[in-house]
Design a protein around this motif. Sequence first.
Motif, PDB file in Angstrom:
ATOM      1  N   LEU A 134       0.871  -1.256   0.070  1.00 54.90           N
ATOM      2  CA  LEU A 134      -0.076   0.013  -0.069  1.00 54.90           C
ATOM      3  C   LEU A 134       0.996   1.176   0.046  1.00 54.90           C
ATOM      4  O   LEU A 134       1.684   1.477   0.873  1.00 54.90           O
ATOM      5  CB  LEU A 134      -0.910  -0.051   1.182  1.00 54.90           C
ATOM      6  N   ARG A 135       0.698   2.032  -0.705  1.00 53.64           N
ATOM      7  CA  ARG A 135       1.499   3.415  -0.894  1.00 53.64           C
ATOM      8  C   ARG A 135       0.638   4.620  -1.211  1.00 53.64           C
ATOM      9  O   ARG A 135      -0.556   4.771  -1.755  1.00 53.64           O
ATOM     10  CB  ARG A 135       2.357   3.159  -2.428  1.00 53.64           C
ATOM     11  N   SER A 136       1.086   5.672  -0.526  1.00 56.29           N
ATOM     12  CA  SER A 136       0.292   7.085  -0.399  1.00 56.29           C
ATOM     13  C   SER A 136       1.463   7.970  -0.291  1.00 56.29           C
ATOM     14  O   SER A 136       2.491   7.712   0.047  1.00 56.29           O
ATOM     15  CB  SER A 136      -0.766   7.011   0.588  1.00 56.29           C
ATOM     16  N   ASP A 235       9.897   7.857  -6.290  1.00 56.30           N
ATOM     17  CA  ASP A 235       9.681   8.671  -7.653  1.00 56.30           C
ATOM     18  C   ASP A 235       8.682   8.215  -8.587  1.00 56.30           C
ATOM     19  O   ASP A 235       8.069   8.833  -9.399  1.00 56.30           O
ATOM     20  CB  ASP A 235      11.031   9.162  -8.155  1.00 56.30           C
ATOM     21  N   GLU A 236       8.910   6.769  -8.796  1.00 53.58           N
ATOM     22  CA  GLU A 236       8.135   6.018  -9.919  1.00 53.58           C
ATOM     23  C   GLU A 236       6.781   5.932  -9.542  1.00 53.58           C
ATOM     24  O   GLU A 236       5.752   6.315 -10.361  1.00 53.58           O
ATOM     25  CB  GLU A 236       8.714   4.713 -10.182  1.00 53.58           C
ATOM     26  N   GLU A 238       5.228   7.907  -7.501  1.00 53.43           N
ATOM     27  CA  GLU A 238       4.566   9.444  -7.360  1.00 53.43           C
ATOM     28  C   GLU A 238       4.581   9.754  -8.756  1.00 53.43           C
ATOM     29  O   GLU A 238       3.530  10.569  -9.103  1.00 53.43           O
ATOM     30  CB  GLU A 238       5.741  10.601  -6.645  1.00 53.43           C
ATOM     31  N   GLN A 239       5.191   9.577  -9.792  1.00 56.66           N
ATOM     32  CA  GLN A 239       5.063   9.840 -11.244  1.00 56.66           C
ATOM     33  C   GLN A 239       3.421   9.202 -11.624  1.00 56.66           C
ATOM     34  O   GLN A 239       2.725   9.983 -12.187  1.00 56.66           O
ATOM     35  CB  GLN A 239       6.154   9.481 -12.117  1.00 56.66           C
ATOM     36  N   LEU A 240       3.251   7.906 -11.285  1.00 53.45           N
ATOM     37  CA  LEU A 240       2.154   7.356 -11.647  1.00 53.45           C
ATOM     38  C   LEU A 240       0.873   7.905 -10.969  1.00 53.45           C
ATOM     39  O   LEU A 240      -0.337   8.167 -11.475  1.00 53.45           O
ATOM     40  CB  LEU A 240       1.975   5.861 -11.395  1.00 53.45           C
ATOM     41  N   ARG A 241       1.103   8.375  -9.703  1.00 50.72           N
ATOM     42  CA  ARG A 241       0.085   8.900  -8.835  1.00 50.72           C
ATOM     43  C   ARG A 241      -0.255  10.590  -9.490  1.00 50.72           C
ATOM     44  O   ARG A 241      -1.575  10.822  -9.489  1.00 50.72           O
ATOM     45  CB  ARG A 241       0.374   9.097  -7.253  1.00 50.72           C
ATOM     46  N   THR A 242       0.755  11.126  -9.844  1.00 44.71           N
ATOM     47  CA  THR A 242       0.460  12.589 -10.260  1.00 44.71           C
ATOM     48  C   THR A 242      -0.340  12.189 -11.746  1.00 44.71           C
ATOM     49  O   THR A 242      -1.079  13.112 -12.093  1.00 44.71           O
ATOM     50  CB  THR A 242       2.163  13.146 -10.724  1.00 44.71           C
TER      51      THR A 242
END
Length: 373
Positions: A134-136, A235-236, A238-242
């Motif tokens: 789980l990532r946030s 970073d990877e 975060e890029q997908l989340r963005t």
Amino acid sequence: MDLAFLHPLYEHPGPWASVYVDLSRHAEDTPHERQLTADAVARELAAQGADEATCRAVQEAVNDLRHSTDPHGRALFACAGQVVLDPPLARPPRGGTETYWAPLPHVAPLLELAGEDPVCVVAYIDRKGADFELRSALGSQDAGGVTGRQWPVHRTSSVDWSERHFQLRVENTWEHNAAEIADALAVCQEETRADLLILVGDDRERRSVHERLPKRLQDRVVESSHGTGSRLLDDEVEQLRTEHVRQRAQEDLDRFLAARTPDGEGRAAAAEGVPALVEAAREHRIDELLIIPDGPDTHREVWIGEDPDQLAMRRTELKTLGEQHSWSARADDALIRSAVATGAPAISVTPALPREAEEQVPVGGLGALLRWK
């Protein structure tokens, strides 16, 4: 952004202290700096007219964050000597710690600082099963996994007809495991309410799982080309989340642009500009708020009464409506209060705008998709 968590703020009369605390710096002297910040926040609130009890409550709350490991920050909303709500932030305030004292809680910055924080389940897939993470914006944690059939999982290089039965058993094992992973991932998404599912692994295994996920989840899935067993860097992710946030904002903005066109009865399903939105809020017709948080109309003055649907462009209008008590407030905060009362969500459409947009959409930075009675 689902605004339901803001309900406690509107169960108390104002005025309100709203403080966005920057906790992004972590160093040896951080506890001392945060204590200084607590003192500075209390002084700033007092200078803006806050009562002593509320100043003290906020000062203590900020001081309690001296040793906090929050990666970004915290919002504090207080009135009458009590901190009522203190949600964590998904990104730090752009200008450092910010302090406000006003008739309504200043919640509009939450749309960018906490609103679009898609929770992700990263599934690391191989032929034997998958591990879930789980990532946030607040970090990562283990989310379980699934183990499928362990044998046979590898093809033989032989082309002998005697191996054909073995090859079919390998295919069956892969298909069985992919189905089990998809089922477990669907359950994990439902339990965590994840916005995004990231599949990591070899092409065939990713594709097999993707195809077996329920239809309701298909638009939440992205795939990573990383090989089996590799872990995604922050970073990877975060890029997908963005990119997920940008796509969501773009979809809502496209709906808004299409809804501007009147229907056969001459009614548009979208409104923009403060006067039109005030009227829609009074009539409980806002279905979703679209906001550009730094738009020129967001801080435009409107007048509010005690109830969320009591708002007007001029103070005299409220008296005409029968409201005896009124206060001036920011347009964005007044409209968000009305949205909370009627269960309407709100979203910042800034991620969908070009960096140098010649025209802001919606005009003035405030718009809404409308519902009709």
